[in-house]
Design a protein around this motif. Structure first.
Motif, PDB file in Angstrom:
ATOM      1  N   ILE A   1      24.242  34.477  62.289  1.00 16.40           N
ATOM      2  CA  ILE A   1      24.469  35.291  61.088  1.00 16.40           C
ATOM      3  C   ILE A   1      25.392  34.578  60.098  1.00 16.40           C
ATOM      4  CG2 ILE A   1      25.568  37.438  60.300  1.00 16.40           C
ATOM      5  CD1 ILE A   1      24.516  38.715  62.973  1.00 16.40           C
TER       6      ILE A   1
ATOM      7  N   ASP B   1      34.044  26.630  61.743  1.00 19.96           N
ATOM      8  CA  ASP B   1      33.547  26.989  63.080  1.00 19.96           C
ATOM      9  C   ASP B   1      34.259  26.138  64.117  1.00 19.96           C
ATOM     10  OD1 ASP B   1      30.614  28.508  63.877  1.00 19.96           O
ATOM     11  OD2 ASP B   1      31.577  27.301  65.439  1.00 19.96           O
TER      12      ASP B   1
ATOM     13  N   CYS C   1      37.478  24.850  63.085  1.00 22.66           N
ATOM     14  CA  CYS C   1      38.477  25.911  62.979  1.00 22.66           C
ATOM     15  C   CYS C   1      38.338  26.821  64.188  1.00 22.66           C
ATOM     16  CB  CYS C   1      38.211  26.671  61.668  1.00 22.66           C
ATOM     17  SG  CYS C   1      38.927  28.315  61.608  1.00 22.66           S
TER      18      CYS C   1
ATOM     19  N   VAL D   1      32.571  36.994  69.915  1.00 23.37           N
ATOM     20  CA  VAL D   1      32.104  36.513  71.217  1.00 23.37           C
ATOM     21  C   VAL D   1      32.012  37.700  72.174  1.00 23.37           C
ATOM     22  CG1 VAL D   1      32.843  34.097  71.051  1.00 23.37           C
ATOM     23  CG2 VAL D   1      34.472  35.839  71.782  1.00 23.37           C
TER      24      VAL D   1
ATOM     25  N   THR E   1      32.441  41.136  59.953  1.00 21.49           N
ATOM     26  CA  THR E   1      31.278  41.397  60.810  1.00 21.49           C
ATOM     27  C   THR E   1      31.698  42.224  62.012  1.00 21.49           C
ATOM     28  OG1 THR E   1      30.309  39.292  60.134  1.00 21.49           O
ATOM     29  CG2 THR E   1      29.338  40.379  62.062  1.00 21.49           C
ATOM     30  N   ALA E   2      31.192  43.442  62.071  1.00 17.21           N
ATOM     31  CA  ALA E   2      31.414  44.303  63.245  1.00 17.21           C
ATOM     32  C   ALA E   2      30.113  44.310  64.040  1.00 17.21           C
ATOM     33  CB  ALA E   2      31.842  45.692  62.806  1.00 17.21           C
TER      34      ALA E   2
ATOM     35  N   TYR F   1      34.540  44.006  73.760  1.00 17.71           N
ATOM     36  CA  TYR F   1      33.768  43.666  72.557  1.00 17.71           C
ATOM     37  C   TYR F   1      33.622  44.907  71.666  1.00 17.71           C
ATOM     38  CZ  TYR F   1      29.712  42.066  69.764  1.00 17.71           C
ATOM     39  OH  TYR F   1      28.858  41.734  68.741  1.00 17.71           O
TER      40      TYR F   1
ATOM     41  N   LYS G   1      35.103  45.666  67.902  1.00 18.95           N
ATOM     42  CA  LYS G   1      34.204  45.941  66.776  1.00 18.95           C
ATOM     43  C   LYS G   1      34.528  47.298  66.130  1.00 18.95           C
ATOM     44  CE  LYS G   1      31.808  42.132  66.909  1.00 18.95           C
ATOM     45  NZ  LYS G   1      32.047  41.110  65.862  1.00 18.95           N
TER      46      LYS G   1
ATOM     47  N   GLY H   1      22.572  45.312  64.171  1.00 20.49           N
ATOM     48  CA  GLY H   1      21.897  45.673  65.417  1.00 20.49           C
ATOM     49  C   GLY H   1      21.474  44.373  66.069  1.00 20.49           C
TER      50      GLY H   1
ATOM     51  N   ASN I   1      22.574  32.744  68.692  1.00 17.73           N
ATOM     52  CA  ASN I   1      22.997  32.075  69.936  1.00 17.73           C
ATOM     53  C   ASN I   1      24.092  32.842  70.673  1.00 17.73           C
ATOM     54  OD1 ASN I   1      21.292  29.795  69.665  1.00 17.73           O
ATOM     55  ND2 ASN I   1      22.635  29.062  68.021  1.00 17.73           N
TER      56      ASN I   1
HETATM   57  N1  LIG Z   1      23.345  38.652  67.323  1.00 15.78           N
HETATM   58  C1  LIG Z   1      23.467  39.952  67.419  1.00 15.78           C
HETATM   59  O1  LIG Z   1      22.573  40.645  67.931  1.00 15.78           O
HETATM   60  C2  LIG Z   1      24.724  40.624  66.909  1.00 15.78           C
HETATM   61  C3  LIG Z   1      24.768  42.024  66.925  1.00 15.78           C
HETATM   62  C4  LIG Z   1      25.909  42.656  66.465  1.00 15.78           C
HETATM   63  C5  LIG Z   1      26.968  41.910  65.975  1.00 15.78           C
HETATM   64  N2  LIG Z   1      26.900  40.554  65.964  1.00 15.78           N
HETATM   65  C6  LIG Z   1      28.057  39.827  65.445  1.00 15.78           C
HETATM   66  O2  LIG Z   1      27.651  38.855  64.506  1.00 15.78           O
HETATM   67  C7  LIG Z   1      28.649  37.822  64.433  1.00 15.78           C
HETATM   68  C8  LIG Z   1      27.977  36.466  64.480  1.00 15.78           C
HETATM   69  O3  LIG Z   1      27.391  36.299  65.758  1.00 15.78           O
HETATM   70  P1  LIG Z   1      25.963  35.616  65.987  1.00 15.78           P
HETATM   71  O4  LIG Z   1      25.123  36.620  66.647  1.00 15.78           O
HETATM   72  O5  LIG Z   1      25.514  34.960  64.746  1.00 15.78           O
HETATM   73  O6  LIG Z   1      26.356  34.578  67.140  1.00 15.78           O
HETATM   74  P2  LIG Z   1      26.335  33.002  67.234  1.00 15.78           P
HETATM   75  O7  LIG Z   1      26.865  32.708  68.599  1.00 15.78           O
HETATM   76  O8  LIG Z   1      24.990  32.470  66.876  1.00 15.78           O
HETATM   77  O9  LIG Z   1      27.390  32.530  66.138  1.00 15.78           O
HETATM   78  C9  LIG Z   1      28.764  32.691  66.330  1.00 15.78           C
HETATM   79  C10 LIG Z   1      29.509  31.460  65.829  1.00 15.78           C
HETATM   80  O10 LIG Z   1      30.907  31.661  66.047  1.00 15.78           O
HETATM   81  C11 LIG Z   1      31.463  30.427  66.480  1.00 15.78           C
HETATM   82  N3  LIG Z   1      32.708  30.645  67.194  1.00 15.78           N
HETATM   83  C12 LIG Z   1      32.891  31.129  68.463  1.00 15.78           C
HETATM   84  N4  LIG Z   1      34.200  31.138  68.771  1.00 15.78           N
HETATM   85  C13 LIG Z   1      34.869  30.665  67.691  1.00 15.78           C
HETATM   86  C14 LIG Z   1      36.239  30.435  67.394  1.00 15.78           C
HETATM   87  N5  LIG Z   1      37.183  30.684  68.301  1.00 15.78           N
HETATM   88  N6  LIG Z   1      36.575  29.958  66.171  1.00 15.78           N
HETATM   89  C15 LIG Z   1      35.611  29.677  65.252  1.00 15.78           C
HETATM   90  N7  LIG Z   1      34.294  29.839  65.482  1.00 15.78           N
HETATM   91  C16 LIG Z   1      33.924  30.352  66.680  1.00 15.78           C
HETATM   92  C17 LIG Z   1      30.379  29.840  67.370  1.00 15.78           C
HETATM   93  O11 LIG Z   1      30.570  28.432  67.565  1.00 15.78           O
HETATM   94  C18 LIG Z   1      29.118  30.185  66.580  1.00 15.78           C
HETATM   95  O12 LIG Z   1      28.787  29.161  65.670  1.00 15.78           O
HETATM   96  C19 LIG Z   1      29.611  38.101  65.598  1.00 15.78           C
HETATM   97  O13 LIG Z   1      30.759  38.742  65.119  1.00 15.78           O
HETATM   98  C20 LIG Z   1      28.818  39.044  66.488  1.00 15.78           C
HETATM   99  O14 LIG Z   1      29.669  39.851  67.269  1.00 15.78           O
HETATM  100  C21 LIG Z   1      25.808  39.901  66.422  1.00 15.78           C
END
Ligand SMILES: NC(=O)c1ccc[n+]([C@@H]2O[C@H](COP(=O)([O-])OP(=O)(O)OC[C@H]3O[C@@H](n4cnc5c(N)ncnc54)[C@H](O)[C@@H]3O)[C@@H](O)[C@H]2O)c1
Length: 274
Positions: A18, A37, A62, A93, A140-141, A156, A160, A187, A192
């Protein structure tokens, strides 16, 4: 913020999913990007993708769990672009385990990365945004913060839910000062995020928010984020159907819990995880 051209955005967790999609969507509207990141190679790759397409971007390593992380990001964005208009706090995470089995250290890790990162960001960037009287914050929640559909992701979900509360407070405080706030509640989105999942105790059924929510592409969410910034929208669920579900819960909270106990939305049965 109607005109994004020439503005600057910082996106944390911008190397993947995202965050990456939002950075690319913003860059397409002429926004300069700082892609931050913990995955340095990933951040550099996204920045490269943007510059290759004619945009302006830097990628930076970062770790949002570090106290100095956002002060360093602020220094970098000011040195490189001279200001910042959009801050997207997007790192999240996951962890999994029964409430009696997730250790305290894991609670601390998840709250530090998912929640205190937002606090650090506010401490660093809010004075800047307030001084300029313009800007937009995207936090982002998750659906997981809007309602509970599983009992094995408490740290988690708690982080959120807290992000939603903080964002609502920020909207009350900042909107009258010309600064927009969006809380993005995704949702299920194809990213990843499962690759870094830590697990404690025996396998449990993996539960989802509901069969009516399709697995979205990250690019779709990136576009929604841009739209929310442009239209100064606070609540941004990736699927509007969640509103009905929240109304149902508000009408009969006990019934809502009972419904999920009787008819859980199981995506992957625990038997398949062993
Ligand atoms: N994918 C889903 O279904 C979903 C649903 C609800 C919420 N979210 C939220 O969306 C947001 C993005 O997640 P995503 O699904 O794109 O996951 P993703 O794992 O694809 O991306 C997350 C990124 O955060 C980076 N990251 C992790 N720890 C870090 C740190 N300590 N410092 C800096 N960067 C760090 C990772 O390297 C990665 O590039 C998150 O807050 C997640 O909770 C995702």
């Amino acid at each position: 913020m109607e005109n994004l051209q020439g503005k600057t955005a910082v996106v944390t967790g911008g190397a993947s999913g995202i965050g990456r999609a939002s950075a690319l969507a913003l860059a397409q509207r002429g926004v300069n990007l700082v892609v931050a990141d913990i995955d340095e190679a990933g951040a550099l790759a996204v920045a490269h993708e943007i510059t290759q397409a004619g945009g302006q971007a830097v990628g930076v390593k970062c770790d949002v769990g570090q106290d100095r992380a956002f002060e360093e990001l602020k220094a970098l964005v000011l040195a490189r672009f001279g200001g910042v208009a959009i801050v997207m706090n997007n790192v999240g995470v996951l962890t999994r385990g029964l409430p009696e089995q997730i250790p305290l250290e894991e609670w601390q890790r998840i709250l530090n990365l998912n929640l205190l990162s937002v606090v650090r960001s506010n401490l660093a960037f809010l004075p800047l945004l307030l001084a300029q009287g313009e800007g937009h914050i995207v936090n982002t929640a998750s659906f997981a913060g809007l309602f509970t559909y599983s009992f094995d992701r408490a740290p988690y979900a708690a982080a959120k839910a807290a992000i939603i509360q903080i964002s609502e407070g920020l909207a009350l405080y900042l909107r009258p000062k010309g600064i927009g706030v969006t809380v993005l509640c995704p949702g299920p989105v194809k990213t990843n995020i499962m690759s870094t999942l830590r697990s404690f105790g025996p396998p449990t059924d993996t539960r989802g928010p509901g069969a009516m929510f399709r697995l979205m592409e990250a690019d779709e969410v990136g576009e929604q984020v841009v739209e929310a910034i442009v239209s100064n929208r606070f609540m941004l669920p990736t699927d509007e159907a969640v509103r009905e579900l929240l109304v149902r819960r508000a009408r009969d909270w006990d019934g809502f819990i009972e419904e999920q106990i009787v008819n859980p939305q199981i995506i992957v049965p625990a038997a398949k995880l062993t």
